[in-house]
Write an enzyme that holds these catalytic residues in place. Structure first.
Site, PDB file in Angstrom:
ATOM      1  N   ARG A  66       0.834  -1.164  -0.054  1.00  0.00           N
ATOM      2  CA  ARG A  66       0.055   0.019   0.248  1.00  0.00           C
ATOM      3  C   ARG A  66       1.044   1.132   0.203  1.00  0.00           C
ATOM      4  NH1 ARG A  66      -5.809   0.293   0.773  1.00  0.00           N
ATOM      5  NH2 ARG A  66      -6.087   2.529   1.042  1.00  0.00           N
ATOM      6  N   ILE A  93      -8.549   5.526   1.697  1.00  0.00           N
ATOM      7  CA  ILE A  93      -7.825   6.098   2.395  1.00  0.00           C
ATOM      8  C   ILE A  93      -6.700   6.516   2.003  1.00  0.00           C
ATOM      9  CG2 ILE A  93      -7.064   6.552   4.968  1.00  0.00           C
ATOM     10  CD1 ILE A  93     -10.303   6.492   4.715  1.00  0.00           C
ATOM     11  N   ASN A 108     -11.805  16.135   1.451  1.00  0.00           N
ATOM     12  CA  ASN A 108     -12.607  15.272   0.850  1.00  0.00           C
ATOM     13  C   ASN A 108     -14.212  15.583   1.347  1.00  0.00           C
ATOM     14  OD1 ASN A 108     -13.668  12.478   0.303  1.00  0.00           O
ATOM     15  ND2 ASN A 108     -13.615  11.825   2.652  1.00  0.00           N
ATOM     16  N   HIS A 110     -18.049  14.276   2.245  1.00  0.00           N
ATOM     17  CA  HIS A 110     -18.629  12.854   2.753  1.00  0.00           C
ATOM     18  C   HIS A 110     -20.050  13.238   3.073  1.00  0.00           C
ATOM     19  CE1 HIS A 110     -19.251   9.440   5.039  1.00  0.00           C
ATOM     20  NE2 HIS A 110     -19.665  10.165   6.111  1.00  0.00           N
TER      21      HIS A 110
HETATM   22  C1  GRF Z   1     -20.889  11.353  -2.501  1.00  0.00           C
HETATM   23  O1  GRF Z   1     -22.163  11.406  -1.642  1.00  0.00           O
HETATM   24  C2  GRF Z   1     -19.661  11.275  -1.375  1.00  0.00           C
HETATM   25  O2  GRF Z   1     -20.069  11.694  -0.460  1.00  0.00           O
HETATM   26  C3  GRF Z   1     -19.832   9.801  -1.249  1.00  0.00           C
HETATM   27  O3  GRF Z   1     -19.920   9.274  -2.556  1.00  0.00           O
HETATM   28  C4  GRF Z   1     -20.550  10.084  -3.256  1.00  0.00           C
HETATM   29  C5  GRF Z   1     -20.110  10.522  -4.735  1.00  0.00           C
HETATM   30  O4  GRF Z   1     -20.592  10.646  -5.662  1.00  0.00           O
HETATM   31  N1  GRF Z   1     -18.593   9.129  -0.391  1.00  0.00           N
HETATM   32  P1  GRF Z   1     -20.243  11.163  -7.115  1.00  0.00           P
HETATM   33  O5  GRF Z   1     -19.321  10.254  -7.491  1.00  0.00           O
HETATM   34  O6  GRF Z   1     -19.343  12.457  -6.943  1.00  0.00           O
HETATM   35  O7  GRF Z   1     -21.477  11.275  -8.068  1.00  0.00           O
END
Ligand code: GRF
Length: 201
Positions: A66, A93, A108, A110
Site C-alpha cells: 500500500r 484512505i 474530502n 462525505h
Molecule cells: C458522495 O455523496 C460522497 O459523499 C460519497 O460518494 C458520493 C460520490 O458521488 N462518498 P459522485 O461520484 O460525486 O457522484
C-alpha cells in the site's frame, strides 16, 4: 491567478462534474487540471475524458504494498502541481506520503454530518438512527476515516418516506453545491486551519 485542482474519484463523478461546470466561469478562480482514480471504467473518468481533462489510474492491487501505491498516486498527483486535491467519492484512505506532500491541501466530501456516521454508509446509518437532519461535510483529510477538520457542512431534512436512495440523492444535491461554493472560496480567498477549526478567507 487560476488555481489548479486535482480531483480523485471512484464512481459516477457528479461532484467532479459540478466542479468542472463551475470552473467554466473564469471568475470561479480554479480549473480541474487532472482527475485520478483507483479503478478503471468509471463514469467519473469518462466525464473527465469527455471534457478533455487528463486522467490517471492507480489501483492498489497493481502495487506490492500500500505504501508503494501511496507513492505512485502521490507522484501522479504531483505532476499536475495542484493547489488543492479534492477527493470526491474517492473510496480510498490515502497514505502518509500524500498527506505529508500536501498538508492541509487535501480535502474530502462525505455524505453525513460528521462526526456522525463516518465510513461507507452515511445515509443508511442516518436512516437507521432515525435522525431528522442528514447532510454533507467537507473536511481536510488526516490519517483517520472521515476525522479531519471541518471546512463546511450543510443539512437536509430526512423525510418520513425516505429510502437510502432518496436520502442519498437529496444529500448529494446539497453536497455538490456546498463543494462548489467552498472550493471556490478556498481558492479565491484562502483558508486557515487552527487545530480543529478551519476559517475561510
Ligand atoms: C458522495 O455523496 C460522497 O459523499 C460519497 O460518494 C458520493 C460520490 O458521488 N462518498 P459522485 O461520484 O460525486 O457522484
Amino acid at each position: 491567478m487560476t488555481a489548479n485542482l486535482v480531483v480523485l474519484v471512484s464512481g459516477s463523478g457528479s461532484n467532479l462534474q459540478a466542479l468542472m461546470d463551475a470552473c467554466a466561469d473564469p471568475a470561479y478562480g480554479a480549473r480541474v487540471v487532472a482527475v485520478g482514480a483507483d479503478r478503471h471504467g468509471t463514469y467519473g473518468l469518462e466525464r473527465a475524458q469527455n471534457a478533455g481533462i487528463p486522467t490517471f489510474v492507480q489501483r492498489v492491487k497493481d502495487h506490492p504494498t500500500r505504501d508503494e501505491w501511496d507513492a505512485a498516486l502521490t507522484a501522479d498527483i504531483a505532476a499536475y502541481e495542484p493547489d488543492l486535491i479534492v477527493s470526491a467519492g474517492f473510496l480510498k484512505i490515502c497514505g502518509p506520503r500524500l498527506l505529508e506532500a500536501y498538508p492541509g491541501r487535501y480535502i474530502n466530501t462525505h455524505n453525513s454530518l460528521l462526526p456522525a456516521f463516518p465510513g461507507m454508509n452515511g445515509p443508511g446509518e442516518a436512516l437507521n438512527a432515525g435522525v431528522k437532519l442528514a447532510g454533507a461535510t467537507l473536511f481536510i483529510c488526516d490519517s483517520g476515516i472521515d476525522t479531519g477538520p471541518i471546512v463546511a457542512q450543510c443539512a437536509v431534512p430526512v423525510e418520513d418516506d425516505d429510502t437510502v436512495e432518496t436520502l442519498t440523492e437529496r444529500i448529494k444535491e446539497a453536497e455538490r453545491a456546498q463543494l462548489v461554493e467552498a472550493v471556490g472560496r478556498m481558492m479565491r480567498d484562502g483558508w486557515k486551519v487552527d487545530g480543529r477549526r478551519v476559517r475561510l478567507g
